[in-house]
Design a protein around this motif. Structure first.
Motif, mmCIF file in Angstrom:
data_model
loop_
_atom_site.group_PDB
_atom_site.id
_atom_site.type_symbol
_atom_site.label_atom_id
_atom_site.label_comp_id
_atom_site.label_asym_id
_atom_site.label_seq_id
_atom_site.Cartn_x
_atom_site.Cartn_y
_atom_site.Cartn_z
ATOM 1 N N ASN A 1 0.833 -1.198 0.000
ATOM 2 C CA ASN A 1 0.000 0.000 0.000
ATOM 3 C C ASN A 1 0.871 1.252 0.000
ATOM 4 O O ASN A 1 1.889 1.314 0.695
ATOM 5 C CB ASN A 1 -0.912 0.015 1.226
ATOM 6 N N GLY A 2 0.448 2.240 -0.788
ATOM 7 C CA GLY A 2 1.205 3.486 -0.854
ATOM 8 C C GLY A 2 2.385 3.426 -1.804
ATOM 9 O O GLY A 2 3.223 4.326 -1.794
ATOM 10 N N GLY A 3 2.437 2.386 -2.640
ATOM 11 C CA GLY A 3 3.518 2.297 -3.615
ATOM 12 C C GLY A 3 4.857 1.929 -3.003
ATOM 13 O O GLY A 3 4.979 1.727 -1.801
ATOM 14 N N GLN A 4 5.868 1.870 -3.837
ATOM 15 C CA GLN A 4 7.208 1.477 -3.386
ATOM 16 C C GLN A 4 8.273 2.476 -3.833
ATOM 17 O O GLN A 4 9.347 2.106 -4.295
ATOM 18 C CB GLN A 4 7.548 0.074 -3.900
ATOM 19 N N ARG A 5 7.962 3.752 -3.687
ATOM 20 C CA ARG A 5 8.951 4.779 -4.018
ATOM 21 C C ARG A 5 10.202 4.605 -3.149
ATOM 22 O O ARG A 5 10.097 4.290 -1.957
ATOM 23 C CB ARG A 5 8.358 6.169 -3.793
ATOM 24 N N PRO A 6 11.388 4.824 -3.701
ATOM 25 C CA PRO A 6 12.608 4.632 -2.924
ATOM 26 C C PRO A 6 12.784 5.621 -1.779
ATOM 27 O O PRO A 6 13.584 5.376 -0.869
ATOM 28 C CB PRO A 6 13.724 4.810 -3.970
ATOM 29 N N ASP A 7 12.029 6.733 -1.799
ATOM 30 C CA ASP A 7 12.188 7.724 -0.739
ATOM 31 C C ASP A 7 11.185 7.540 0.399
ATOM 32 O O ASP A 7 11.107 8.375 1.306
ATOM 33 C CB ASP A 7 12.068 9.147 -1.304
ATOM 34 N N LYS A 8 10.424 6.447 0.387
ATOM 35 C CA LYS A 8 9.476 6.206 1.474
ATOM 36 C C LYS A 8 10.212 5.984 2.796
ATOM 37 O O LYS A 8 11.377 5.575 2.812
ATOM 38 C CB LYS A 8 8.612 4.980 1.167
ATOM 39 N N LEU A 9 9.527 6.233 3.908
ATOM 40 C CA LEU A 9 10.106 5.911 5.203
ATOM 41 C C LEU A 9 10.350 4.404 5.256
ATOM 42 O O LEU A 9 9.411 3.612 5.072
ATOM 43 C CB LEU A 9 9.166 6.329 6.331
ATOM 44 N N PRO A 10 11.571 3.979 5.510
ATOM 45 C CA PRO A 10 11.902 2.549 5.372
ATOM 46 C C PRO A 10 11.397 1.659 6.498
ATOM 47 O O PRO A 10 11.413 0.440 6.363
ATOM 48 C CB PRO A 10 13.434 2.562 5.333
ATOM 49 N N HIS A 11 10.975 2.249 7.604
ATOM 50 C CA HIS A 11 10.556 1.409 8.729
ATOM 51 C C HIS A 11 9.078 1.038 8.670
ATOM 52 O O HIS A 11 8.617 0.207 9.462
ATOM 53 C CB HIS A 11 10.871 2.095 10.058
ATOM 54 N N VAL A 12 8.317 1.635 7.734
ATOM 55 C CA VAL A 12 6.884 1.374 7.640
ATOM 56 C C VAL A 12 6.579 0.587 6.364
ATOM 57 O O VAL A 12 6.932 1.007 5.265
ATOM 58 C CB VAL A 12 6.080 2.694 7.630
ATOM 59 N N LEU A 13 5.908 -0.550 6.532
ATOM 60 C CA LEU A 13 5.525 -1.385 5.398
ATOM 61 C C LEU A 13 4.068 -1.796 5.584
ATOM 62 O O LEU A 13 3.729 -2.554 6.502
ATOM 63 C CB LEU A 13 6.418 -2.622 5.315
ATOM 64 N N ASN A 14 3.196 -1.281 4.721
ATOM 65 C CA ASN A 14 1.772 -1.555 4.808
ATOM 66 C C ASN A 14 1.388 -2.475 3.648
ATOM 67 O O ASN A 14 1.578 -2.125 2.478
ATOM 68 C CB ASN A 14 0.988 -0.246 4.740
#
Length: 384
Positions: free
Chosen positions: A287-300
């Motif tokens: 969820n929310g895509g897999q952009r490389p700049d996402k916060l790395p500690h959150v995986l939905n």
């Protein structure tokens, strides 16, 4: 049974160094920092040194721009409500996003009941706003733009530098809720033109019920909490010196190199979880895509056709702590307003998604075990 904690976006365990620092402070620095005697001066010294460490961490001009609060919620409420009340003679329009934390959305709703107008910017499938939408939404009577740095449910990382430059061209103040991102990302409130910034210590392995609100020089409003003259009359209430010392210790442990190492660890754990699920034939989407700049500690993750509540319960029975939705009370899960904003009210993702969030104590072995439990549980639930 071994217990595995994968809900670090909710709160984090205190680092051992933080506990040690707080224990020493509780034993040796019990004075009131507002007192002028020896014990008060001891406490004031710890308070001042802690404020210096924290101010430096966001490149604030001066230490006195940091105001200690009870946490992210108070910091957010202060930034939103006090700005609105102090500046209402200039305009009554505020801008935020549809995916903010409730500590922003509920104060906004409260202000709407007082006659303020709020624009809630929509987000795309990456959970991000359009900068053009922001530009078009800003008006001469806009007094505040409040946009989070990183989303707590799907990890979207908003382009704060670009947003700050856009808002700086207007009459509005720019506030960012950095609760989920502070301790992972580097901040520069001057370069990013940030007027107000909120944090919470318990999100970066510090103590609960403590945070700070950064206020730039042009921000002028009275204390939300009425009482004494603590925090240079900007936040009444005796300062919790041991907790503040612990907060500063948590911040000091996270220099740029440490934050980079932390981010890389979380990226590796996230990749291990995703690859493990794929190898086990689990059907899912991020969820929310897999952009490389996402916060790395959150995986939905959306587990297609698998209701979140029984999955969450089975994980808990196997010693794994994760989360789902925006609240979990009385045996039911409220649909996430973040997923609702991204995917719409008819999306099955609202009731079939779980959030995993990583912390410093998590190991590869824990992730491997989590994959095994997830794969087994999902297959069992789908069989009915």
């Amino acid at each position: 049974m071994k217990h595995i904690y994968l809900d670090n976006a909710g709160t984090t365990p205190m680092a051992p160094e933080v506990i040690k620092t707080m224990t020493i402070a509780m034993e040796q620095t019990f004075g009131n920092a507002s007192s002028t005697h020896f014990f008060g001066r001891q406490a004031r010294k710890v308070l001042d040194e802690s404020r210096q460490i924290i101010a430096k961490s966001i490149n604030a001009k001066r230490d006195d721009q940091i105001v200690f609060t009870s946490g992210g919620t108070e910091s957010d409420n202060t930034a939103v409500v006090q700005t609105a009340l102090a500046r209402q003679h200039e305009g009554k329009h505020l801008i935020t996003t549809a995916v903010e934390h409730e500590a922003i959305l509920k104060p906004m709703k409260y202000l709407e009941s007082l006659g303020f107008e709020v624009t809630y910017l929509p987000v795309d499938h990456d959970g991000l706003i359009s900068l053009d939408d922001l530009r078009q939404a800003i008006r001469p009577d806009t007094i505040l733009v409040s946009i989070m740095t990183g989303n707590n449910e799907v990890g979207s990382h908003f382009p704060i530098h670009e947003i700050g430059q856009i808002v700086a061209e207007s009459n509005a103040w720019f506030h960012t809720d950095a609760v989920q991102a502070y301790g992972l990302l580097d901040f520069d409130v001057q370069a990013d033109r940030i007027d107000l910034l909120s944090t919470s210590a318990h999100k970066l392995n510090g103590p609960k019920f403590l945070g700070f609100l950064y206020r730039s020089d042009r921000v002028k409003f009275p204390s939300l909490i009425k009482g004494g003259d603590q925090e240079l009359k900007r936040r009444a209430g005796t300062e919790n010196v041991p907790a503040i010392a612990g907060f500063a210790k948590a911040v000091s442990l996270l220099d740029s190199a440490a934050k980079q190492a932390k981010r890389q660890k979380f990226i590796d754990l996230q990749q291990r979880l995703l690859e493990g699920l794929q190898k086990n034939g689990v059907e899912f989407e991020v969820n929310g895509g897999q952009r490389p700049d996402k916060l790395p500690h959150v995986l939905n993750l959306w587990f297609k056709g698998c209701p979140a509540l029984p999955l969450l319960t089975n994980l808990d029975l196997n010693g794994i702590a994760a989360s789902a939705g925006s609240a979990c009370t009385a045996g039911s899960i409220d649909p996430s307003h973040v997923l609702l904003a991204i995917y719409g009210k008819d999306s099955p993702r609202l009731n079939e998604s779980l959030r995993f969030s990583f912390g410093f104590e998590n190991t590869v072995a824990e992730i491997n075990y989590t994959v095994q439990v997830l794969a087994k549980t999902i297959k069992k639930l789908k069989r009915g």
